[in-house]
Motif scaffolding. Structure first.
Motif, PDB file in Angstrom:
ATOM      1  N   LYS A 288       0.836  -1.192   0.000  1.00 31.15           N
ATOM      2  CA  LYS A 288       0.000   0.000   0.000  1.00 31.15           C
ATOM      3  C   LYS A 288       0.883   1.259   0.000  1.00 31.15           C
ATOM      4  CE  LYS A 288      -3.721   1.770   2.764  1.00 31.15           C
ATOM      5  NZ  LYS A 288      -3.171   3.013   3.010  1.00 31.15           N
ATOM      6  N   VAL A 289       0.525   2.222  -0.839  1.00 32.82           N
ATOM      7  CA  VAL A 289       1.323   3.455  -0.909  1.00 32.82           C
ATOM      8  C   VAL A 289       1.130   4.255   0.383  1.00 32.82           C
ATOM      9  CG1 VAL A 289       1.591   5.662  -2.086  1.00 32.82           C
ATOM     10  CG2 VAL A 289       1.221   3.574  -3.412  1.00 32.82           C
ATOM     11  N   VAL A 290       2.208   4.766   0.922  1.00 31.43           N
ATOM     12  CA  VAL A 290       2.150   5.617   2.111  1.00 31.43           C
ATOM     13  C   VAL A 290       2.619   7.008   1.688  1.00 31.43           C
ATOM     14  CG1 VAL A 290       2.945   5.935   4.478  1.00 31.43           C
ATOM     15  CG2 VAL A 290       2.744   3.628   3.541  1.00 31.43           C
ATOM     16  N   ASP A 291       1.740   7.977   1.819  1.00 35.30           N
ATOM     17  CA  ASP A 291       2.100   9.344   1.418  1.00 35.30           C
ATOM     18  C   ASP A 291       3.292   9.834   2.225  1.00 35.30           C
ATOM     19  OD1 ASP A 291      -0.005   9.347  -0.334  1.00 35.30           O
ATOM     20  OD2 ASP A 291      -1.402  10.299   1.056  1.00 35.30           O
ATOM     21  N   PRO A 292       4.026  10.822   1.667  1.00 37.16           N
ATOM     22  CA  PRO A 292       5.175  11.355   2.407  1.00 37.16           C
ATOM     23  C   PRO A 292       4.755  11.830   3.802  1.00 37.16           C
ATOM     24  CG  PRO A 292       5.122  12.246   0.187  1.00 37.16           C
ATOM     25  CD  PRO A 292       3.846  11.471   0.368  1.00 37.16           C
ATOM     26  N   LEU A 293       5.647  11.689   4.745  1.00 34.24           N
ATOM     27  CA  LEU A 293       5.329  12.004   6.138  1.00 34.24           C
ATOM     28  C   LEU A 293       5.526  13.488   6.451  1.00 34.24           C
ATOM     29  CD1 LEU A 293       4.502  10.268   8.590  1.00 34.24           C
ATOM     30  CD2 LEU A 293       6.919  10.077   9.163  1.00 34.24           C
ATOM     31  N   ALA A 294       6.387  14.151   5.685  1.00 32.37           N
ATOM     32  CA  ALA A 294       6.728  15.541   5.999  1.00 32.37           C
ATOM     33  C   ALA A 294       5.599  16.492   5.614  1.00 32.37           C
ATOM     34  CB  ALA A 294       8.012  15.937   5.267  1.00 32.37           C
ATOM     35  N   PRO A 295       5.117  17.316   6.544  1.00 33.34           N
ATOM     36  CA  PRO A 295       4.064  18.275   6.219  1.00 33.34           C
ATOM     37  C   PRO A 295       4.481  19.256   5.114  1.00 33.34           C
ATOM     38  CG  PRO A 295       4.359  18.125   8.596  1.00 33.34           C
ATOM     39  CD  PRO A 295       5.485  17.358   7.974  1.00 33.34           C
ATOM     40  N   SER A 296       5.797  19.460   4.916  1.00 32.61           N
ATOM     41  CA  SER A 296       6.228  20.365   3.849  1.00 32.61           C
ATOM     42  C   SER A 296       5.843  19.799   2.488  1.00 32.61           C
ATOM     43  CB  SER A 296       7.746  20.574   3.911  1.00 32.61           C
ATOM     44  OG  SER A 296       8.406  19.331   3.740  1.00 32.61           O
ATOM     45  N   VAL A 297       5.698  18.482   2.390  1.00 28.24           N
ATOM     46  CA  VAL A 297       5.343  17.857   1.117  1.00 28.24           C
ATOM     47  C   VAL A 297       3.861  17.490   1.095  1.00 28.24           C
ATOM     48  CG1 VAL A 297       5.920  16.051  -0.532  1.00 28.24           C
ATOM     49  CG2 VAL A 297       7.653  16.854   1.089  1.00 28.24           C
ATOM     50  N   ASP A 298       3.363  16.956   2.191  1.00 32.95           N
ATOM     51  CA  ASP A 298       1.956  16.601   2.283  1.00 32.95           C
ATOM     52  C   ASP A 298       1.321  17.433   3.394  1.00 32.95           C
ATOM     53  OD1 ASP A 298      -0.533  15.563   2.619  1.00 32.95           O
ATOM     54  OD2 ASP A 298       0.086  13.471   2.580  1.00 32.95           O
ATOM     55  N   PRO A 299       0.669  18.538   3.008  1.00 29.92           N
ATOM     56  CA  PRO A 299       0.160  19.475   4.023  1.00 29.92           C
ATOM     57  C   PRO A 299      -0.912  18.877   4.920  1.00 29.92           C
ATOM     58  CG  PRO A 299      -0.328  20.250   1.780  1.00 29.92           C
ATOM     59  CD  PRO A 299       0.388  18.946   1.641  1.00 29.92           C
TER      60      PRO A 299
END
Ligand code: HEC
Length: 343
Positions: A288-299
């Motif tokens: 399963k794809v896990v979105d990037p953890l950093a808020p700078s990339v995934d707000p």
């Protein structure tokens, strides 16, 4: 042969809306980010099915269950004719088609209701969580998923039956569900009075809307997005209760992120799913794809405390074999926040 009106507009609209909604439901079923859309679409299906069932009592002649629910004898008789390749003509649903229609309506009703209970339950921290144990909620979810996997096969059987009947009856049945007309030897039997159908339509629509509103109250409220620094502040305050000198450290958070542990004989760390770099998307071992953890990339990251808590809970247990402390959560959040924009 005369051109005879068979399917009224509500039946045809219902029939046209279902495939669109069902495709959209399958498209939104895998990714947790789409779960609130999946739920809305499911509620729309529930409302339509409830309205259709009501219309099956109040509607025009061929929309009514009394017109097509077959008796066992009638079903047998029809099946014999069918096997000989000479099915007895039926203006509305034929007995075998009727069984399929009822099976699909029942399946849709069960799928949507179990979906609502699943979403309102502990997995999504919905309002039914206090009343549902994780085990019961899981079984309900399995019914939801099992029936949803069965549905495409029912639809395939329905389509195959319609095509075969079209051939045997020498008329375009799919087109009749669009135009509402079929060719028939006899003139159309009388319809219920217009005012009866009008009242029936209003009643069916109201029941559908009532069903949608009732289940909507059961769903988790969309949390108001908060700022990641608010979540960091919350964990920091919590950690200070134990250690007044505590200050979050992105460096300690990074160590937590990268340190490998052994669980069930296998090495695992946060990196396993979140990758070496919190700014890029990862994958779980299940794929399963896990979105990037950093808020700078995934707000959306660290903006919903319930969600953040849920994943800390699951993932710390999986990696560390125990819950993370508030200090660890603060450090980890500081680390994610410190990761700048996309690489
Ligand atoms: C088995 C795979 C896996 C491992 C290992 C893992 N995570 Fe996750 N993590 C996920 C998934 C899946 C999500 C949520 C998916 C999404 O939202 O895209 C997630 C999301 C999160 C979130 C949610 C952030 C937010 O607010 O949106 C936090 C916090 C988190 N993980 C912390 C950790 C920590 C800490 C570790 C290591 C101790 C860790 N994870 C290890 C799979 C993993």
């Amino acid at each position: 042969m005369e051109r005879t009106k068979v399917w009224d507009l509500p039946v045809r609209l219902f029939h046209a809306a279902l495939p669109v909604l069902i495709v959209a439901l399958f498209l939104t079923s895998e990714d947790e980010d789409f779960v609130s859309w999946h739920a809305r679409l499911g509620i729309a299906v529930l409302a339509l099915v409830v309205a259709r069932i009501a219309w099956g009592f109040f509607g025009s002649r061929h929309a009514r269950f009394s017109d097509f629910v077959p008796s066992p004898a009638g079903l047998l008789h029809y099946a014999r004719g069918y096997l000989r390749g000479e099915p007895e003509p039926h203006l509305g649903h034929n007995p075998i088609g009727a069984l399929m229609v009822m099976a699909m309506l029942a399946a849709l009703l069960l799928i949507t209701l179990t979906g609502v209970v699943t979403y309102a339950g502990p997995e999504w921290e919905g309002p039914l969580s206090p009343w549902l144990s994780a085990g019961v909620a899981d079984s309900i979810k399995e019914v939801h998923e099992g029936l949803a996997e069965l549905l495409p096969w029912m639809i395939a059987a329905h389509v195959a039956g319609v095509l075969l009947s079209s051939k045997l009856e020498r008329q375009n049945l799919p087109l009749s569900m669009v135009t509402g007309y079929k060719h028939a030897a006899a003139a159309a039997p009388p319809e219920p009075a217009v005012w009866v159908r009008g009242v029936g339509l209003v009643a069916a629509a109201l029941l559908g809307i009532a069903a949608a509103l009732a289940v909507a109250t059961l769903l988790p409220r969309d949390a108001k997005a908060i700022d990641p620094t608010t979540i960091l502040g919350g964990y920091t305050n919590e950690a200070r209760a134990a250690d007044p000198a505590f200050a979050p450290s992105a460096a300690r958070g990074e160590t937590l992120y990268r340190t490998e542990h052994v669980q069930d004989g296998k090495p695992v760390s946060c990196v396993t799913c979140h990758t070496d770099d919190p700014r890029i998307a990862g994958r779980t071992p299940a794929g399963k794809v896990v979105d990037p953890l950093a808020p700078s990339v995934d707000p959306k990251r660290f903006t919903d405390l319930a969600k953040t808590e849920k994943w800390f809970g699951r993932n710390c247990k999986q990696v560390l074999g125990r819950p993370c402390t508030a200090a660890e959560k603060a450090d980890f959040t500081a680390f994610a926040l410190a990761a700048g924009g996309a690489r």
